[in-house]
Design an enzyme around this catalytic site. Sequence first.
Site, mmCIF file in Angstrom:
data_model
loop_
_atom_site.group_PDB
_atom_site.id
_atom_site.type_symbol
_atom_site.label_atom_id
_atom_site.label_comp_id
_atom_site.label_asym_id
_atom_site.label_seq_id
_atom_site.Cartn_x
_atom_site.Cartn_y
_atom_site.Cartn_z
ATOM 1 N N ARG A 51 45.590 39.392 24.652
ATOM 2 C CA ARG A 51 47.047 39.305 24.669
ATOM 3 C C ARG A 51 47.640 39.329 26.067
ATOM 4 O O ARG A 51 48.504 38.523 26.407
ATOM 5 C CB ARG A 51 47.696 40.477 23.909
ATOM 6 C CG ARG A 51 47.878 40.271 22.451
ATOM 7 C CD ARG A 51 47.740 41.587 21.755
ATOM 8 N NE ARG A 51 46.386 42.039 21.944
ATOM 9 C CZ ARG A 51 45.372 41.672 21.153
ATOM 10 N NH1 ARG A 51 45.587 40.926 20.117
ATOM 11 N NH2 ARG A 51 44.146 42.069 21.402
ATOM 12 N N THR A 52 47.213 40.285 26.875
ATOM 13 C CA THR A 52 47.895 40.463 28.155
ATOM 14 C C THR A 52 47.695 39.223 29.035
ATOM 15 O O THR A 52 48.649 38.666 29.558
ATOM 16 C CB THR A 52 47.393 41.743 28.861
ATOM 17 O OG1 THR A 52 47.564 42.824 27.959
ATOM 18 C CG2 THR A 52 48.171 42.009 30.130
ATOM 19 N N LYS A 80 29.453 39.780 43.643
ATOM 20 C CA LYS A 80 28.668 39.765 44.897
ATOM 21 C C LYS A 80 28.958 40.992 45.753
ATOM 22 O O LYS A 80 28.431 41.124 46.842
ATOM 23 C CB LYS A 80 29.020 38.514 45.709
ATOM 24 C CG LYS A 80 28.736 37.206 45.020
ATOM 25 C CD LYS A 80 29.143 36.069 45.957
ATOM 26 C CE LYS A 80 29.035 34.725 45.284
ATOM 27 N NZ LYS A 80 29.669 33.681 46.118
ATOM 28 N N ARG A 101 44.202 43.200 36.117
ATOM 29 C CA ARG A 101 43.669 44.272 35.260
ATOM 30 C C ARG A 101 42.340 44.714 35.860
ATOM 31 O O ARG A 101 41.526 43.883 36.253
ATOM 32 C CB ARG A 101 43.464 43.760 33.843
ATOM 33 C CG ARG A 101 42.671 44.738 32.987
ATOM 34 C CD ARG A 101 42.673 44.367 31.530
ATOM 35 N NE ARG A 101 43.993 44.584 30.945
ATOM 36 C CZ ARG A 101 44.235 44.498 29.645
ATOM 37 N NH1 ARG A 101 43.263 44.205 28.801
ATOM 38 N NH2 ARG A 101 45.449 44.703 29.173
ATOM 39 N N HIS A 129 49.852 50.989 31.892
ATOM 40 C CA HIS A 129 49.933 49.594 31.435
ATOM 41 C C HIS A 129 51.420 49.251 31.292
ATOM 42 O O HIS A 129 51.934 49.120 30.182
ATOM 43 C CB HIS A 129 49.199 49.465 30.105
ATOM 44 C CG HIS A 129 48.903 48.065 29.675
ATOM 45 N ND1 HIS A 129 49.481 46.947 30.247
ATOM 46 C CD2 HIS A 129 48.061 47.588 28.711
ATOM 47 C CE1 HIS A 129 49.026 45.860 29.645
ATOM 48 N NE2 HIS A 129 48.162 46.223 28.720
#
Length: 305
Positions: A51-52, A80, A101, A129
């Site tokens: 969703r986000t 890496k 995120r 959030h």
Amino acid sequence: MRHLIDIIDLSVEEINELITTAEDIIANPTKYAEVCHGKKLATLFFEPSTRTRLSFEAAMLDLGGRTLGFSDASTSSAAKGETVGDTVQVVSGYADIIAMRHPKEGAPYAATQVSSIPVINAGDGGHNHPTQTLTDLLTIHREFGHLDNLTIGFCGDLKFGRTVHSLVTALCRYENIKFIFISPPELKIPDYLKENVLDAQGKDYVEVESMEDAMPQLDILYMTRVQKERFFNEADYLRLRDTYILDPEKLSTAKPEMRVLHPLPRVNEITVDVDKDPRACYFRQAANGKFVRMALIMKLLEVHA
Ligand code: NCD
């Protein structure tokens, strides 16, 4: 330049303005269809999301902008050994705004220290959030017509559930909100939230274990998933994951106008036969996420319809 890392980065007036803009976007989408023409949103997702990330991308596309990014840290140079700071400095040269995120608490804040473009926290570990909170507030406003005078029950994983932490912080700034925290003892809301946010502002809250006892009092039941990825051992997760399962029978004692919210993804804490109850509004809530993110992108890029 403004970033959005914590919901308190926005004043109550600014939150209310974002909700008003989102509601205008819903009513008049064509007015906003080209306002971000030529702008790019980079989605840097070091942790899974449906969703986000997709609502951020849909938001930018519906504003006439474009998107780039990655949805899996293993396909980025993080694999890496590149630091978040280096990745963000590079991406600052390719895009106009970043949604990030990350599994580590504070990573999006660290990004703001080196970024030359606005950074939006799209979820940092078990911490915050803020754009889910804007989604939740828009949903409450559309369902009830106001953001004050509500009794809200938060149920499930209140310890690791970052959407809970941000929404509680935001709702503390509205009048006459009563909080009922429903969780097993192991998953109670963190002490820092109690001390620095709820107690510091003299808020009215109780902590209980029974969902059934709380149900008749609630205007909103905010269900959450037990956050498997934050547990140190699987046995604890397995023991706690099914503590609360909302089904039509448990809903029978709720007010007819109560609303069930859930940030999603749902695992099995709400049975699918609840979905057809008009009080279930988690899919409407998910849809609202795109509109409020459109309003937020416009605000941070300082563009107007
Ligand atoms: C939430 C999250 O990522 O914190 N999901 C979302 O963004 N809608 C809730 C969750 O993962 O349980």
